[in-house]
Design a protein around this motif. Sequence first.
Motif, PDB file in Angstrom:
ATOM      1  N   ASP A  88       0.839  -1.207   0.000  1.00  0.00           N
ATOM      2  CA  ASP A  88       0.000   0.000   0.000  1.00  0.00           C
ATOM      3  C   ASP A  88       0.868   1.250   0.000  1.00  0.00           C
ATOM      4  N   LYS A  89       0.700   2.047  -1.032  1.00  0.00           N
ATOM      5  CA  LYS A  89       1.612   3.169  -1.281  1.00  0.00           C
ATOM      6  C   LYS A  89       1.537   4.240  -0.200  1.00  0.00           C
ATOM      7  N   GLU A  90       0.360   4.407   0.415  1.00  0.00           N
ATOM      8  CA  GLU A  90       0.236   5.481   1.415  1.00  0.00           C
ATOM      9  C   GLU A  90       1.085   5.227   2.648  1.00  0.00           C
ATOM     10  N   ASN A  91       1.534   3.987   2.835  1.00  0.00           N
ATOM     11  CA  ASN A  91       2.349   3.672   4.007  1.00  0.00           C
ATOM     12  C   ASN A  91       3.840   3.530   3.696  1.00  0.00           C
ATOM     13  N   TYR A  92       4.258   3.819   2.452  1.00  0.00           N
ATOM     14  CA  TYR A  92       5.670   3.653   2.111  1.00  0.00           C
ATOM     15  C   TYR A  92       6.581   4.451   3.055  1.00  0.00           C
ATOM     16  N   CYS A  93       6.217   5.672   3.365  1.00  0.00           N
ATOM     17  CA  CYS A  93       7.063   6.484   4.260  1.00  0.00           C
ATOM     18  C   CYS A  93       7.139   5.850   5.647  1.00  0.00           C
ATOM     19  N   ASN A  94       6.014   5.302   6.127  1.00  0.00           N
ATOM     20  CA  ASN A  94       6.012   4.616   7.423  1.00  0.00           C
ATOM     21  C   ASN A  94       6.867   3.352   7.385  1.00  0.00           C
ATOM     22  N   TYR A  95       6.774   2.603   6.287  1.00  0.00           N
ATOM     23  CA  TYR A  95       7.613   1.417   6.150  1.00  0.00           C
ATOM     24  C   TYR A  95       9.097   1.808   6.147  1.00  0.00           C
ATOM     25  N   HIS A  96       9.403   2.870   5.441  1.00  0.00           N
ATOM     26  CA  HIS A  96      10.808   3.287   5.321  1.00  0.00           C
ATOM     27  C   HIS A  96      11.411   3.572   6.695  1.00  0.00           C
ATOM     28  N   GLU A  97      10.687   4.267   7.546  1.00  0.00           N
ATOM     29  CA  GLU A  97      11.224   4.596   8.874  1.00  0.00           C
ATOM     30  C   GLU A  97      11.549   3.337   9.665  1.00  0.00           C
ATOM     31  N   ARG A  98      10.720   2.336   9.579  1.00  0.00           N
ATOM     32  CA  ARG A  98      10.959   1.098  10.316  1.00  0.00           C
ATOM     33  C   ARG A  98      12.071   0.268   9.665  1.00  0.00           C
TER      34      ARG A  98
ATOM     35  N   TYR B 280      -4.272  15.789 -15.839  1.00  0.00           N
ATOM     36  CA  TYR B 280      -4.125  14.735 -16.841  1.00  0.00           C
ATOM     37  C   TYR B 280      -3.952  13.353 -16.218  1.00  0.00           C
ATOM     38  N   THR B 281      -3.900  13.295 -14.903  1.00  0.00           N
ATOM     39  CA  THR B 281      -3.683  12.028 -14.217  1.00  0.00           C
ATOM     40  C   THR B 281      -4.990  11.258 -14.116  1.00  0.00           C
ATOM     41  N   PRO B 282      -5.021   9.988 -14.550  1.00  0.00           N
ATOM     42  CA  PRO B 282      -6.247   9.190 -14.395  1.00  0.00           C
ATOM     43  C   PRO B 282      -6.698   9.168 -12.938  1.00  0.00           C
ATOM     44  N   GLU B 283      -7.998   9.224 -12.735  1.00  0.00           N
ATOM     45  CA  GLU B 283      -8.545   9.356 -11.383  1.00  0.00           C
ATOM     46  C   GLU B 283      -8.034   8.269 -10.449  1.00  0.00           C
ATOM     47  N   GLY B 284      -7.966   7.052 -10.958  1.00  0.00           N
ATOM     48  CA  GLY B 284      -7.533   5.943 -10.109  1.00  0.00           C
ATOM     49  C   GLY B 284      -6.084   6.015  -9.691  1.00  0.00           C
ATOM     50  N   ARG B 285      -5.286   6.826 -10.369  1.00  0.00           N
ATOM     51  CA  ARG B 285      -3.857   6.944 -10.042  1.00  0.00           C
ATOM     52  C   ARG B 285      -3.571   8.100  -9.098  1.00  0.00           C
ATOM     53  N   LYS B 286      -4.526   8.985  -8.889  1.00  0.00           N
ATOM     54  CA  LYS B 286      -4.231  10.213  -8.138  1.00  0.00           C
ATOM     55  C   LYS B 286      -3.765   9.960  -6.702  1.00  0.00           C
ATOM     56  N   PRO B 287      -4.438   9.107  -5.914  1.00  0.00           N
ATOM     57  CA  PRO B 287      -3.957   8.900  -4.527  1.00  0.00           C
ATOM     58  C   PRO B 287      -2.528   8.354  -4.481  1.00  0.00           C
ATOM     59  N   GLY B 288      -2.256   7.319  -5.289  1.00  0.00           N
ATOM     60  CA  GLY B 288      -0.911   6.747  -5.310  1.00  0.00           C
ATOM     61  C   GLY B 288       0.117   7.725  -5.823  1.00  0.00           C
ATOM     62  N   ARG B 289      -0.277   8.548  -6.799  1.00  0.00           N
ATOM     63  CA  ARG B 289       0.630   9.559  -7.351  1.00  0.00           C
ATOM     64  C   ARG B 289       1.154  10.465  -6.251  1.00  0.00           C
ATOM     65  N   GLN B 290       0.256  10.977  -5.426  1.00  0.00           N
ATOM     66  CA  GLN B 290       0.684  11.900  -4.379  1.00  0.00           C
ATOM     67  C   GLN B 290       1.564  11.207  -3.345  1.00  0.00           C
ATOM     68  N   SER B 291       1.220   9.966  -3.013  1.00  0.00           N
ATOM     69  CA  SER B 291       2.046   9.210  -2.052  1.00  0.00           C
ATOM     70  C   SER B 291       3.459   9.010  -2.590  1.00  0.00           C
ATOM     71  N   MET B 292       3.582   8.705  -3.899  1.00  0.00           N
ATOM     72  CA  MET B 292       4.900   8.504  -4.487  1.00  0.00           C
ATOM     73  C   MET B 292       5.694   9.802  -4.556  1.00  0.00           C
TER      74      MET B 292
END
Length: 472
Positions: free
Chosen positions: A391-401, A429-441
């Motif tokens: 899950d992309k929204e937790n990548y930063c949390n995973y990184h810290e651990r 221009y970003t497809p709707e389904g990609r927007k949440p993951g885009r911001q997390s990345m």
Amino acid sequence: MEHNTKKVSKGLLQSDELYQYILETSVYPREPEPLKELREATASHPRAEMATSPDAGQLMTMLLGLVDAKKTIEVGVFTGYSLLLTALAIPEDGKIVAIDVNREPYDQIGFPIIKKAGVEHKIDLIESEALPVLDKLLEQHGNDGSFDFAFVDADKVNYWNYHERLMKLLKVGGIAVYDNTLWGGSVVMRHESTPEFMNPGRQYTIELNKSLAADPRVQLSHASLGDGITICRRLEMGSTKRKVLKGLLQSDDLYEYILETSVYPREPEPLKELRKATASHPWAGMGTAPDAGQLMTMLLGLVDAKKTIEVGVFTGYSLLLTALTIPEDGMIVAIDAHREPYDQIGLPIIKKSGVEHKIELIESEALPVLDKLLEQHENEGSFDFAFVDADKENYCNYHERIMKLVKVGGIAVYDNTLWGGSVAMPIKYTPEGRKPGRQSMIELNKLLAADTRVQISHASVGDGITICRRLH
């Protein structure tokens, strides 16, 4: 920090904006000042495009560190960008044998900056054709198998001749990197569609790629950075088609070329079987890209990985490549919130491969498992390698651990960090389904670029992987 805002070419990627994004978020913020100065000074040269691309240079810097390079060879110098990054990466008593038929661009542009950086004493630059120099090195007792690293960016007609000599000069485990191995994408163009000036180099490059893919002396990874680099790790002798999407590249044909010439010929049979079995799954796009997997296999070997973590398993392609690479008594802690695809597709193939005993798969959200590992103090700094594809929204949390769990010198790889190229697209221009993951990345890429605990390389393989090597 100010950066050169001159428009960059997209190279092999789908847009100039995506390439600029990689440079601005991950490469330029970590580029040492002497390299930045040399890159900007080179930009005014009429043949500036001959210079090593900075994203490829960033990965080379990491590879130099992973093999603890001290004695290296460079064939083709130009103004000296790759020469300087090597000199900055190797130790104070390291040595580079650098060869170029024309040292004028180096003397006029690179040398003053290299001298100012205080590393010119590491460089022995020989103005000559390369083959006589390599032959002379081989005549001198003690040079066989003594070099840690080689970089080749010179006349394409002789790449295979250089390779034959470098296989004798490099030690087992050493790395040779060949530049321009996708030749502007022309390797997949029809001959009549290829610009005339590219035709000779195109054919030599195609032949080189075929020969490298068939060479049992090397493990290889074809990375679509810059104009394409092929990374060859010298092995000890005796050690052991479905339509694809282009990923981040300029065409499906170019991505297929990388897979067909360099990845699939070296893919172990169990991985091939699992990749094909996964292709029928409705979410097959979640599988690890095989070109990214090939680079990961090399990284696992370079750090002698034995104890690893995987966050996000799906059917288990990356899990299987890890299990095949680590030693018989190695261990993978694998975490996924939903193990059904693994049980149905991956596990039977993994069992047949005889590596299931290396895998501890935990069906759970990842953060509680990582926190539990950290509660056991012996786990801190004990893992050699980590791969995150969940899950992309937790990548930063995973990184810290993971920065607490991975040892100094260990590697963490984060998948999908270019998110289909959307990180460089305007939001409208970003497809709707990609927007949440885009911001997390985007947020993750900013975080990693600013994290002084890691050395990074943003590699445009698959959907983009960011490789982090823990420094302290």
